[in-house]
Design an enzyme around this catalytic site. Structure first.
Site, PDB file in Angstrom:
ATOM      1  N   ASP A 152      14.252 -12.807  12.338  1.00 42.21           N
ATOM      2  CA  ASP A 152      13.431 -13.968  12.073  1.00 42.21           C
ATOM      3  C   ASP A 152      14.360 -15.180  11.993  1.00 42.21           C
ATOM      4  O   ASP A 152      15.531 -15.041  11.639  1.00 42.21           O
ATOM      5  CB  ASP A 152      12.727 -13.762  10.720  1.00 42.21           C
ATOM      6  CG  ASP A 152      11.483 -14.606  10.570  1.00 42.21           C
ATOM      7  OD1 ASP A 152      10.932 -15.023  11.599  1.00 42.21           O
ATOM      8  OD2 ASP A 152      11.080 -14.849   9.425  1.00 42.21           O
ATOM      9  N   ASP A 211       9.888 -11.475   6.965  1.00 44.27           N
ATOM     10  CA  ASP A 211       9.522 -11.748   5.574  1.00 44.27           C
ATOM     11  C   ASP A 211       8.020 -11.856   5.360  1.00 44.27           C
ATOM     12  O   ASP A 211       7.560 -11.868   4.230  1.00 44.27           O
ATOM     13  CB  ASP A 211      10.197 -13.048   5.085  1.00 44.27           C
ATOM     14  CG  ASP A 211       9.866 -14.242   5.977  1.00 44.27           C
ATOM     15  OD1 ASP A 211       9.057 -14.089   6.913  1.00 44.27           O
ATOM     16  OD2 ASP A 211      10.424 -15.324   5.735  1.00 44.27           O
ATOM     17  N   ASP A 244       5.040  -9.642   9.923  1.00 42.48           N
ATOM     18  CA  ASP A 244       6.202  -8.855  10.351  1.00 42.48           C
ATOM     19  C   ASP A 244       6.062  -7.371  10.015  1.00 42.48           C
ATOM     20  O   ASP A 244       6.807  -6.541  10.543  1.00 42.48           O
ATOM     21  CB  ASP A 244       7.479  -9.375   9.680  1.00 42.48           C
ATOM     22  CG  ASP A 244       7.795 -10.808  10.058  1.00 42.48           C
ATOM     23  OD1 ASP A 244       7.622 -11.146  11.245  1.00 42.48           O
ATOM     24  OD2 ASP A 244       8.183 -11.592   9.185  1.00 42.48           O
TER      25      ASP A 244
END
Length: 910
Positions: A337, A642, A646
């Site tokens: 990410d 997070d 995800d």
């Protein structure tokens, strides 16, 4: 990807329809809402606004499945054999290891269920709705499609809503889309193909209202919402086995058949060709099986992994599932990410564009440390009065606050406004002083319709100033001049457009700031007052969420180690590409969007994913497909994330890595590893630790198996030559357990080998017992056979008792293992140096413990009775010691020979 329709005639998704059309399709009036009776009927039809409970295995079934593993079968067989031999304590230890492993697995098994529970906990508990023309607060699970719901700052959105009214509404959607900043909402419809993060007329269940107010009509509840779809995806995603578990399953099956085959062949040979009785040969075959089964190996593996967990925890990586430790060592691709992991998740003003000048702003994050540079030369603010005025405007036209807490600077309010405050502090402005000198009289908050914020400030003499900040194109429309070094001058639109395009190409968000003197007597601001223009442009700021310095270094380390790093983000491609270049993801960073992924087949995606570094505007389905595409190419994938969005990809990845500080509970529960500091550098450190753990596991295998080969070889030789067994089954079990518990355990504490992050990832398909390792095991095993069997025969030839000869044989095997322990500390490098002998204090402690145990085994009367041993004299010990030294020197010679052969082969190839 599109919201579901409530009516058969609905052809366009709700985000592409006008608010009026959606209200009509839902059969509701915006000012009346549903009737109580209609709401009850719809609740009956659609069900409660909760996520459906998946079917789950019961606790007993989950616990019993922990034993469904070939290695566990081998352990159980070893336990049964030792119990049949009457060694109940030893069998109790083995069964204890099995049960402890099962309990650990049982506890970890529930992570998928907890991930789903965490998503359910994200849903709102209450909602403000309009029913029968009256506003009511109801439990969120009573919402139905067609309900009119009111939103205010701080609310959690209770269902998927098509917005019908907004007032400066901003919603934080990071948990769902990965978008780093709060999203401005509007009522106007968007394109049918708009991805989730671009649907500005929608508010999704589980997201958070950060500013403003709004109202929307419910278009999906429960499992039909976006968060419900993610929950269903998470429930459907299959976890894949780790490389270590796959290899150990193959190794365990292979070892089981080899042991059974050799024991069966020995039984047949002894009874058919040597004339032994079936009962005698059965005991010999059992002894052979006990000799060949590495009872301690699974326990050593578990302990080595557990020690790796501790090492990773010291480096801010918290492991939730033991095999993930080793899997990290074989990772070939890290999908990360962007926001908060590769970057700081702290907006920073990095460039100030003034009239004719571009000022580079130093420092990162909200900490007010950093200076200013023009053309590579450090300047003081006093040299550029226009910069000080720009900073003053940034401070006064601002509603955020900075706080210093726990040695970190935090922003209270909008992250962009926090960056402006930091800029003002770097320019030497004191917030309290400036606000006292020019107190605010009135304000127009930022609204997406007007795209600016304005404040009216008066000094103590009554002189008023209107400060303005907003989208550059909007602010420039209202400006008549620009503030320069020599005063106000004309705007050069072409120069400003080129300067702003350059900043935007570098991935910066742009914000223009301007000022105008207020007319005498002006005490209240109106839009009309601001929009009449006449402002003087102070400058344009370029802001971004900069890469972490340590992340840049970590990316370089990963690339050097043969690991690809790919960025998956909810941000736009241009922003992500600029960050990717700064991070050094590749020589030429390539990016594709979620919309492009949507149009690709699985085969096309597998081809493209290998040559692309950045995936922008990615949805949960895209992230999951990307992980699957990489795995289909044979990659071992670590995925960081997070948000709730995800969670499915984290669960599917070989190693899911969640953020500990800012990650959602759903992400943490779906992941194998949690980063305590949300820092990509900790992922790279964990990979290094994982490689070390795998090296140490291989060293443990290379150390334990020669003992089994040596003992089994001694017994096979005895059966072939019709000799008395040189070791009893009880003595064999003693050697196996004492070797594993003392000597092999020391290898779990080995430090990383040199250049561990300079070699490519190992092939996931590579067996744990490679050809080289198998050769080393057999080679050392033969040495132990020669020493153990040779000393047994030597002592018998000298007239010693069978018990004395057996005691010498057992000690010869163990002392040979003691010296071989030094050899195995490095597979190829020589250990004939200070570091080789003294570099691991746990090796010395383990040897000391083993010598004490062997002294008790040899001389303690109770142990002599239990194991059939006899005290050895000094002459016997000297022969055993000479054999140990010979093992050390012969293995070192073999290392040198293989190393020279490899050098010669490489030289000929070159």
């Amino acid at each position: 990807m599109n919201e579901r329709s409530a009516t058969p005639s609905q052809t366009l998704p709700f985000h592409a329809e006008s608010a009026e059309a959606v209200l009509q399709a839902q059969g509701v009036h915006a000012r009346q809402g549903l009737s109580v009776a209609e709401a009850a009927e719809r609740l009956q039809r659609h069900g409660p606004n909760t996520l459906p409970q998946p079917r789950r295995r019961g606790p007993l079934a989950r616990f019993m499945l922990q034993f469904h593993n070939v290695l566990i079968y081998v352990l159980l067989a070893a336990g049964v054999v030792t119990a049949l031999l009457g060694h109940l304590i030893d069998s109790g230890v083995i069964f204890g290891v099995v049960v402890i492993n099962a309990i650990i697995g049982f506890i970890q098994e529930g992570k998928a269920e907890r991930a789903l529970d965490a998503i359910r906990n994200m849903l709102s508990l209450h909602a403000q709705v309009l029913r029968d023309g009256q506003r009511h607060e109801i439990a969120a699970d009573e919402l139905v499609p067609g309900d009119i719901v009111f939103l205010a700052s701080g609310d959690k959105v209770p269902a998927d809503l098509r917005l019908i009214e907004v007032r400066s509404l901003r919603v934080e959607e990071a948990a769902l889309t990965g978008e780093s900043l709060a999203v401005e909402k509007e009522v106007e419809a968007v394109a049918p193909q708009a991805v989730l993060g671009d649907r500005s007329c929608m508010a999704y269940s589980g997201t958070l209202v950060s500013f403003g107010q709004g109202a929307g009509v419910v278009i999906a509840t429960g499992g039909q919402t976006e968060i419900g779809r993610i929950s269903a995806m998470l429930n459907a995603v299959e976890e894949i086995s780790t490389p270590l578990l796959r290899q150990m399953a193959v190794f365990g099956r292979w070892l089981t058949w080899v042991i059974l085959g050799v024991a069966g062949a020995a039984f047949a040979f002894g009874t058919l060709l040597r004339g032994y009785s079936a009962s005698e040969m059965f005991l010999a075959a059992v002894g052979l099986a006990v000799a060949a089964i590495p009872e301690g190996l699974p326990a050593i593996m578990t302990i080595t992994l557990a020690i790796g967990v501790q090492g990773m925890a010291r480096r801010n990586a918290i492991i939730r599932r033991l095999p993930a430790v080793e899997t990290l060592g074989s990772v070939t691709v890290i999908c990360s990410d962007k926001t908060g992991t590769l970057t700081r998740n702290e907006m920073t003003a990095q460039r100030a564009i003034l009239a004719g000048r571009k000022v580079v702003v130093g420092g990162v994050g909200y900490a007010p440390h950093g200076g200013f540079e023009v053309d590579g030369r450090t300047i003081e603010v006093e040299e550029l009065p226009a910069l000080a005025e720009l900073a003053r405007c940034a401070l006064l036209c601002n509603d955020a606050r900075l706080r210093h807490q726990d040695e970190h600077w935090h922003v209270v309010g909008d992250p962009t406004e926090g960056a402006l405050l930091t800029l003002a502090h770097k320019a030497g402005l004191e917030e309290a002083f400036e606000c006292e000198a020019l107190p605010r009289t009135d304000v127009i908050p930022f609204e997406s319709e007007h795209r600016f914020m304005a404040t009216l400030n008066h000094d103590h003499e009554g002189r008023g100033l209107v400060y303005l900040k907003g989208a550059p194109e909007r602010v420039l429309e209202l400006c008549a001049a620009v503030r320069g070094a020599q005063g106000d001058g004309a705007l050069d639109h072409e120069w400003w457009r080129a300067a702003m395009d350059e900043a935007a190409a570098d991935g910066m968000r742009l914000l223009a700031l301007a000022v105008r003197e207020a007319e005498d007597g002006l005490r209240a601001l109106t839009f009309a007052e601001v929009e009449r223009g006449g402002f003087t442009l102070l400058g344009v700021l370029g802001l971004s969420d900069p890469p972490r310095e340590e992340a840049i270094r970590a990316v370089a380390r990963c690339r050097n180690a043969g690991i690809q790093v790919k960025m998956i983000t909810g941000d736009h491609a241009a922003t992500a590409r600029a960050i990717g270049q700064q991070l050094g993801l590749a020589g030429e960073v390539r990016a594709i969007s979620g919309a492009e992924i949507e149009g690709m087949s699985d085969a096309e995606l597998q081809r493209v994913v290998g040559e692309t570094e950045i995936f922008a505007r990615a949805s949960p389905e895209h992230k999951l497909r990307l992980v699957q595409a990489l795995q289909a190419r044979g990659e071992v994938v670590a995925m960081t994330g997070d948000g709730v969005n995800d969670a499915p990809a984290l669960k599917r990845a070989d190693v899911g890595v969640a953020m500990g500080r800012n990650g959602t509970e759903a992400a943490k529960e779906a992941a194998e590893m949690v980063l305590a500091d949300d820092n990509f550098a900790s992922v790279a450190a964990a990979v290094e630790e994982g490689r070390t753990v795998y090296d140490n596991l291989r060293k443990s295998v290379a150390f334990i198996l020669p003992t089994n080969v040596g003992q089994a070889g001694i017994l096979v030789a005895a059966i072939l030559f019709g000799m008395t067994l040189p070791m009893t089954p009880a003595q064999i079990l003693w050697v196996n357990m004492i070797t594993a518990v003392t000597l092999a355990l020391a290898l779990a504490f080995e430090s990383p080998e040199r250049n561990i992050m300079g070699r490519p990832p190992r092939d996931p398909a590579e067996p744990i017992l490679t050809r080289f390792l198998a050769w080393r095991v057999v080679f050392v095993g033969v040495l132990l056979v020669a020493g153990g069997l040779g000393l047994f025969i030597w002592e018998l030839e000298r007239g010693a008792s069978v018990e004395f000869a057996r005691t010498a044989a057992v000690n010869a095997v163990l002392i040979g293992e003691v010296f071989y322990l030094f050899n195995v500390r490095s597979f190829t490098d020589s250990i004939l140096n200070r570091e080789g002998f003294l570099g691991n204090r746990y090796v010395l402690l383990a040897i000391a413990l083993l010598l004490v145990c062997q002294a008790l085994f040899t001389y303690l009367p109770a142990m002599q009775t239990l194991f059939g041993t006899e005290a050895l004299d000094v002459a016997a010990w000297s022969r055993i010691l000479v054999f140990g030294v010979l093992v050390l020197l012969v293995v070192e010679a073999e290392k040198a020979l293989i190393k020279n052969m490899n050098h010669g082969r490489r030289a000929r190839t070159a």
